[in-house]
Design an enzyme around this catalytic site. Structure first.
Site, mmCIF file in Angstrom:
data_model
loop_
_atom_site.group_PDB
_atom_site.id
_atom_site.type_symbol
_atom_site.label_atom_id
_atom_site.label_comp_id
_atom_site.label_asym_id
_atom_site.label_seq_id
_atom_site.Cartn_x
_atom_site.Cartn_y
_atom_site.Cartn_z
ATOM 1 C CE LYS A 111 53.156 19.739 50.947
ATOM 2 N NZ LYS A 111 53.112 18.562 50.074
ATOM 3 C CE1 TYR B 231 38.770 47.419 36.178
ATOM 4 C CE2 TYR B 231 39.156 46.275 37.959
ATOM 5 C CZ TYR B 231 39.274 47.195 37.250
ATOM 6 O OH TYR B 231 40.282 48.052 37.376
#
Length: 362
Positions: A35, A255
């Site tokens: 899956k 950042y």
């Protein structure tokens, strides 16, 4: 592609890991769980490589259809069963097995036009309290399904373990006892073990086992890596340095200026970021290999770039290879530094990345 970030899929490692499942559970059939695009590895690629598995477990009809249309002819089990009566035609067309975990799904059998009996796995809630019938309901459901003309005779039993990844957690034994007690009156195939139980609770490897994570070379046991169980990582996330700077003590990186150089030092920029699936919340200090040498993430990951402390590899130059996980750098380690689990990293790899297969298809 020219951007160096890429994913390497080792098909030989995948087959090796399947052989390890066989060693742990020699008397069980193997339902390989594919899956979520085979945990990010490519559902058809993985199914073809695992041609020796007895069947494949998927989450939804779309995944099952993809396998059938790719020529996969093994058993395919819908682990969450049908969601609507409209799916019943395709379940028959594609010859799918399905889990039944709720009375709503029993009613779908009544509403559907079934021309070919479907193969049903009756799910029992043995204690996880997610999906499945309460133990007190199982007898009634069994009788209902056995009488139903649209259900094949070989009804199987299935449950899911909540804490098998914790070797000392008594809940696994409690769930197994509930499952054994409820299913003891019935002559039917049974499935209890996921990857963690295959390794840590081998006595619960019954007629079918359902390995997922361990197939991809990752440990399902807390605090351990796949290599400890002779599992080989199937996925590697690689890139390269696109810049090397020599910064001064006190300079900030990235950042938010959240990381400050403790001394004069080389800093590299890697062409990979959270836009590729690298975890945005990975902390400074997360291991990264540059030219095979231990280095570390510094600063906050950006969408397309990472910054790395090159003091462990001062000779590094632009273009040098970088390994972000896989191979000699366990994904379990990266996940731990990002306060997440390997499943999320594997499933989160972005489709923009080039994928390169190593090894032969099955």
């Amino acid at each position: 592609m020219t951007r160096p970030a890429r994913v390497i899929i080792d098909l030989d490692a995948l087959r090796h890991n399947l052989s390890r499942v066989r060693n742990y559970a020699p008397d069980s059939k193997i339902m390989a769980i594919v899956k979520a695009d085979a945990y990010g590895h490519g559902i058809t690629r993985v199914a073809r490589a695992l041609a020796d598995a007895h069947g494949f477990g998927v989450a939804c009809l779309e995944e099952a259809r993809q396998l059938r249309e790719a020529g996969v002819d093994k058993q395919i089990l819908l682990l969450e069963g049908p969601y609507s009566v409209e799916e019943m035609d395709d379940i028959q067309r594609y010859r799918l097995d399905m889990v039944i975990h709720h009375w709503f799904q029993v009613s779908l059998l009544d509403s559907a036009a079934i021309t070919t009996p479907v193969h049903v796995w009756l799910k029992i809630d043995s204690g996880m309290h997610r999906l499945g019938f309460a133990p007190s309901e199982v007898g009634k459901v069994w009788r209902c399904l056995r009488k139903h003309q649209g259900v094949a005779d070989n009804i199987r039993f299935i449950t899911h373990l909540a804490c098998a990844n914790e070797r000392e957690n008594a809940m696994t034994r409690q769930q197994a006892e509930v499952f054994y007690k409820v299913t003891e009156p019935y002559r039917a195939e049974k499935s209890l073990a996921n990857s963690a139980a295959v390794i840590a609770w081998q006595k619960y490897c019954l007629d079918w086992v359902r390995p997922g994570l361990m197939l991809y070379g990752v440990s399902p046991i807390d605090g351990q890596t796949g290599a400890m169980f002779d599992l080989k990582p199937v996925m590697s996330l690689e890139s390269a340095l696109i810049s090397v700077k020599h910064l001064n003590r006190g300079d900030t990186v990235g950042y938010g200026a959240s990381w400050r150089c403790p001394e004069d030092m080389p800093v590299g920029v890697v062409a990979a970021g959270y836009g590729d699936g690298y975890p945005r919340h990975a902390r400074s200090g997360t291991p990264i290999l540059v030219r095979g040498k231990p280095c570390a993430l510094i600063g906050k990951p950006s969408m397309d770039m990472l910054t790395v402390d090159l003091r462990g590899c001062p000779e590094a130059r632009t273009g040098d290879p970088v390994l972000l996980w896989g191979g000699k750098l366990p994904i379990e380690t990266t996940a731990a530094h990002a306060d997440t689990i390997p499943y999320e990293l594997l499933c989160g790899v972005h489709k923009r990345l080039e994928i390169i297969e190593h090894g032969q298809q099955g």
